[in-house]
Design an enzyme around this catalytic site. Sequence first.
Site, PDB file in Angstrom:
ATOM      1  N   ALA A  62     100.591  48.833 -10.238  1.00 16.55           N
ATOM      2  CA  ALA A  62      99.467  47.959  -9.887  1.00 16.55           C
ATOM      3  C   ALA A  62      99.250  46.968 -11.022  1.00 16.55           C
ATOM      4  O   ALA A  62      99.631  47.232 -12.162  1.00 16.55           O
ATOM      5  CB  ALA A  62      98.218  48.817  -9.701  1.00 16.55           C
ATOM      6  N   GLY A 101     102.405  52.493  -9.274  1.00 16.25           N
ATOM      7  CA  GLY A 101     102.497  52.026  -7.896  1.00 16.25           C
ATOM      8  C   GLY A 101     103.906  51.588  -7.522  1.00 16.25           C
ATOM      9  O   GLY A 101     104.286  51.649  -6.349  1.00 16.25           O
ATOM     10  N   GLU A 104     105.574  54.612  -6.518  1.00 15.91           N
ATOM     11  CA  GLU A 104     104.961  55.042  -5.250  1.00 15.91           C
ATOM     12  C   GLU A 104     105.526  54.248  -4.070  1.00 15.91           C
ATOM     13  O   GLU A 104     105.725  54.797  -2.987  1.00 15.91           O
ATOM     14  CB  GLU A 104     103.432  54.910  -5.333  1.00 15.91           C
ATOM     15  CG  GLU A 104     102.837  55.930  -6.315  1.00 15.91           C
ATOM     16  CD  GLU A 104     101.348  55.737  -6.522  1.00 15.91           C
ATOM     17  OE1 GLU A 104     100.960  54.666  -7.025  1.00 15.91           O
ATOM     18  OE2 GLU A 104     100.582  56.650  -6.174  1.00 15.91           O
ATOM     19  N   GLU A 124     100.049  56.644 -14.875  1.00 15.36           N
ATOM     20  CA  GLU A 124      98.624  56.334 -14.670  1.00 15.36           C
ATOM     21  C   GLU A 124      97.714  57.094 -15.636  1.00 15.36           C
ATOM     22  O   GLU A 124      96.691  56.577 -16.074  1.00 15.36           O
ATOM     23  CB  GLU A 124      98.218  56.651 -13.222  1.00 15.36           C
ATOM     24  CG  GLU A 124      98.692  55.634 -12.194  1.00 15.36           C
ATOM     25  CD  GLU A 124     100.088  55.892 -11.667  1.00 15.36           C
ATOM     26  OE1 GLU A 124     100.837  56.687 -12.280  1.00 15.36           O
ATOM     27  OE2 GLU A 124     100.441  55.274 -10.629  1.00 15.36           O
TER      28      GLU A 124
HETATM   29  C1  3H9 Z   1      99.133  51.972 -11.018  1.00 11.90           C
HETATM   30  O1  3H9 Z   1     100.211  51.600 -10.675  1.00 11.90           O
HETATM   31  C2  3H9 Z   1      98.129  52.569 -10.094  1.00 11.90           C
HETATM   32  C3  3H9 Z   1      98.733  53.006  -8.815  1.00 11.90           C
HETATM   33  O2  3H9 Z   1      98.919  54.398  -8.779  1.00 11.90           O
HETATM   34  C4  3H9 Z   1      97.805  52.674  -7.697  1.00 11.90           C
HETATM   35  C5  3H9 Z   1      98.282  51.571  -6.850  1.00 11.90           C
HETATM   36  C6  3H9 Z   1      97.312  51.273  -5.731  1.00 11.90           C
HETATM   37  N1  3H9 Z   1      99.953  45.010 -14.847  1.00 11.90           N
HETATM   38  O3  3H9 Z   1     104.797  45.974 -22.197  1.00 11.90           O
HETATM   39  P1  3H9 Z   1     105.428  44.636 -22.207  1.00 11.90           P
HETATM   40  C7  3H9 Z   1     102.385  42.809 -18.783  1.00 11.90           C
HETATM   41  S1  3H9 Z   1      98.619  51.819 -12.621  1.00 11.90           S
HETATM   42  C8  3H9 Z   1      99.693  43.853 -15.472  1.00 11.90           C
HETATM   43  O4  3H9 Z   1     105.169  43.762 -23.389  1.00 11.90           O
HETATM   44  P2  3H9 Z   1     108.021  45.899 -22.177  1.00 11.90           P
HETATM   45  C9  3H9 Z   1     102.080  43.111 -20.236  1.00 11.90           C
HETATM   46  O5  3H9 Z   1     100.701  43.072 -20.489  1.00 11.90           O
HETATM   47  C10 3H9 Z   1      99.967  50.984 -13.446  1.00 11.90           C
HETATM   48  N2  3H9 Z   1     100.412  43.400 -16.516  1.00 11.90           N
HETATM   49  O6  3H9 Z   1     107.003  44.692 -21.951  1.00 11.90           O
HETATM   50  C11 3H9 Z   1     102.839  41.991 -20.934  1.00 11.90           C
HETATM   51  O7  3H9 Z   1     102.056  40.813 -20.822  1.00 11.90           O
HETATM   52  P3  3H9 Z   1     102.047  39.738 -21.996  1.00 11.90           P
HETATM   53  C12 3H9 Z   1     101.026  51.935 -13.799  1.00 11.90           C
HETATM   54  C13 3H9 Z   1     101.417  44.169 -16.939  1.00 11.90           C
HETATM   55  O8  3H9 Z   1     109.316  45.405 -21.681  1.00 11.90           O
HETATM   56  C14 3H9 Z   1     104.076  41.812 -20.056  1.00 11.90           C
HETATM   57  O9  3H9 Z   1     103.734  42.376 -18.786  1.00 11.90           O
HETATM   58  N3  3H9 Z   1     102.022  51.253 -14.560  1.00 11.90           N
HETATM   59  C15 3H9 Z   1     101.724  45.385 -16.332  1.00 11.90           C
HETATM   60  O10 3H9 Z   1     107.902  46.412 -23.565  1.00 11.90           O
HETATM   61  C16 3H9 Z   1     105.308  42.546 -20.594  1.00 11.90           C
HETATM   62  O11 3H9 Z   1     104.950  43.896 -20.867  1.00 11.90           O
HETATM   63  C17 3H9 Z   1     102.031  51.260 -15.898  1.00 11.90           C
HETATM   64  O12 3H9 Z   1     101.206  51.863 -16.536  1.00 11.90           O
HETATM   65  C18 3H9 Z   1     100.960  45.805 -15.226  1.00 11.90           C
HETATM   66  N4  3H9 Z   1     101.201  46.939 -14.579  1.00 11.90           N
HETATM   67  O13 3H9 Z   1     107.500  47.072 -21.245  1.00 11.90           O
HETATM   68  C19 3H9 Z   1     103.129  50.464 -16.562  1.00 11.90           C
HETATM   69  N5  3H9 Z   1     102.787  45.941 -16.977  1.00 11.90           N
HETATM   70  O14 3H9 Z   1     103.456  39.274 -22.151  1.00 11.90           O
HETATM   71  C20 3H9 Z   1     102.567  49.581 -17.616  1.00 11.90           C
HETATM   72  C21 3H9 Z   1     103.125  45.081 -17.949  1.00 11.90           C
HETATM   73  O15 3H9 Z   1     101.081  38.709 -21.533  1.00 11.90           O
HETATM   74  N6  3H9 Z   1     103.561  48.759 -18.238  1.00 11.90           N
HETATM   75  N7  3H9 Z   1     102.307  44.009 -17.928  1.00 11.90           N
HETATM   76  O16 3H9 Z   1     101.565  40.504 -23.203  1.00 11.90           O
HETATM   77  C22 3H9 Z   1     104.440  49.226 -19.159  1.00 11.90           C
HETATM   78  O17 3H9 Z   1     104.489  50.390 -19.460  1.00 11.90           O
HETATM   79  C23 3H9 Z   1     105.337  48.230 -19.821  1.00 11.90           C
HETATM   80  O18 3H9 Z   1     104.736  46.974 -19.740  1.00 11.90           O
HETATM   81  C24 3H9 Z   1     106.769  48.141 -19.222  1.00 11.90           C
HETATM   82  C25 3H9 Z   1     107.514  46.930 -19.868  1.00 11.90           C
HETATM   83  C26 3H9 Z   1     107.502  49.432 -19.519  1.00 11.90           C
HETATM   84  C27 3H9 Z   1     106.682  47.879 -17.748  1.00 11.90           C
END
Ligand code: 3H9
Length: 697
Positions: A62, A101, A104, A124
Amino acid sequence: MSSVEYSSKNDVAVITLINPPVNAISQGIRAGLIEALDRLAADSTVQSAVLIGAGDTFVAGADIKEFGKPLAPPTTLEALAAMEASSKPIVAALAGNALGGGLEIALACHWRVAVPKVKLGLPEITLGIMPGAGGTQRLPRLVGGAKALDMILSGAPVDGSKGLQLGIVDELVEGDPLEGAIAFARRIVAEKRPLRVTSQLQDKVGNTDPAIFAEARSKNEKKWKGLLSPYKIVEAVEAACTLPFAEGAALELKLYRETQASPQRAALTYMFFAEREASKIPDVPRDLKPAPVKSASVIGAGTMGGGIAMSFANVGVPVKLLEASQDALDKGLARIQGNYATSVARGSISQAQMDQRLALITPTTEYAQIGDADIVVEAVFENMEVKQGVFRTLDGVMKPGAILGTNTSTLDIDQIANVTKRPQEVIGMHFFSPANVMKLVENVRGGKTSPEIIGRTMAVSRQIGKVPVLARNCDGFIGNRVLAVYGRECDFMLEEGATPWQIDRALQGFGFPMGLFLMRDMAGLDVGWRIRAYREQFRDKTLRYSPIGDRICELGRFGQKTGAGYYKYIGRDATPDPEIEALIIKTAADLGIKRREVSDEEIVWRVLSVMANEGAKIVGEGIAIRASDVDVTYVFGYGFPRHQGGPMFWAEQQGLDKVYAKVAGYHAEQGLFWEPAPLLVKAAKSGAKSWKDAAVE
Ligand code: 3H9
């Protein structure tokens, strides 16, 4: 461009989710997916579909930026229900990240193929929420209740091979994930396999041992104290194993909404962005993408130097470890070996990994051996002359352009840098002990450190798995400056009526893993005592000063290592000591302070508001770039409970005007020794709701 693209490769439809950089699930993705599914149903030229993410990644979940705001329809649940209802098989092609998500969505596809390096996970919990798009119901149906529970509670991702072994992934593809998924889809159609609808699978949930849920709750009681989402996750996965899918899914949605509405979610998502924001440095170009370092050198094989060398070896970077004498080098290496052996015994790494890591560490006593490294980190005794001597030598031996890092917690970076002919390449790198474990690195720019060296140092900090913040050069930098006021406030509260154990209990109640006095006892009291004795000559005697710590040390009580400090010890077990209470009462009487009852609430408020006040000074003086950097420092380096978001976030939640009123109150009561921070005063007067607003007003 639309967020979802529909195309076809002859008989297979390709549905591509597009929302760079991580394909987070926006309204466009949700609506576009439903539209694409309608097209799929109507498209008589295709018999199956592949669902893929644009770029080299699937979907990272999400959109976290939308949390706490009303979501525009349709919901992800509606999109997933439409997917499961498709009469044509849908195969997810997984690469990069399929998280939250994103996973999911994949779980609601009929099959999943993945590349080996994919990251599959439900993180999450790290954001204070739980999977809310069927993850707690579908994952157990594929992998069983116990494994699903472990995976959702840990939040950690697994790779493709593990995913295959668990049953999340149906096939691994070595080459292009799209080609692999198309081939798989054609095979499914050719074999006329019946649609595999995850929500209808029952075997694995039916076989789950019902005792695992109570066990998870009792086993983790201490770890989950004060946390909401782990308990909700257990409840939801238990429902998956005991209720029909529709009922379990309804419960999941209810619990998910409760976690979304919680202050913990607000704090933890704030920390997610704060951690990333901390790496953004205004005068370092955003497009500077330094290459990873290929080699490192560390000077000093003591506890810190050894831990820093391990941090490089742990991510596969060869490191030369230098000590002045063979004897000190042998001792340092033995300590590193011992640390790795403990990790092997605990099962956190394998013997083979230990051997590989040790092989990456080359011991030496010769400066001539270390000069070709991309970075050198000095971690010798905390003394200006000694460090300056090391830097004079490094200036002579290190290759041009190498990062010259000094691991100091207190010394002036400029005085160290200025003994070299390249002060622009010198930077502070303040690691926290144990350096191979603690996440924070407080990088400290000197007056002449170049933006390029800063950018490269922030990048290498992340390369070795740390969370970096950048501070400017000052006494205590960010972390220890805040720690000093925090400690001082606790000392004053002892004089005013509290006890060490009451203060520790109150702080632990707030979520700190350890109270201040237990922490001091563990670290040892003698070093601070000696520093205070040295600084006594410079101390402003008109300001309030608590001598309790000195009096305790005068009794030879240096903390855990001498069996007594603020507490008495049997081994590591602390017990309150009436002798210390008597010492505190006597000290207060000597100072003419009338003791009174200090409530737990006052303890928490005083500690947090003086921390935030000092943080506001640090931001106002430009020592930290932004308030959230103070929070990142506290959460990753000083055990501040992450689910409370850090002292600056805490202050915003209370209201900066209310915090100001409290701080001003303490100031009035306690006389001259400190002032409310100008930024806090400004925030309160202007009615600013955040530090950011206060800074621009
Ligand atoms: C969920 O899914 C709830 C569901 O169960 C319900 C659904 C209904 N959203 O980390 P990085 C941005 S909860 C918005 O530097 P990497 C991040 O802020 C979600 N923005 O890169 C950054 O922005 P900026 C569950 C996001 O390669 C840019 O993307 N998912 C999101 O080191 C690059 O990110 C998670 O918890 C997001 N979801 O790592 C995953 N994700 O450049 C969260 C990233 O402006 N994300 N951004 O600073 C991560 O763990 C890491 O970002 C990821 C990439 C591994 C994906």
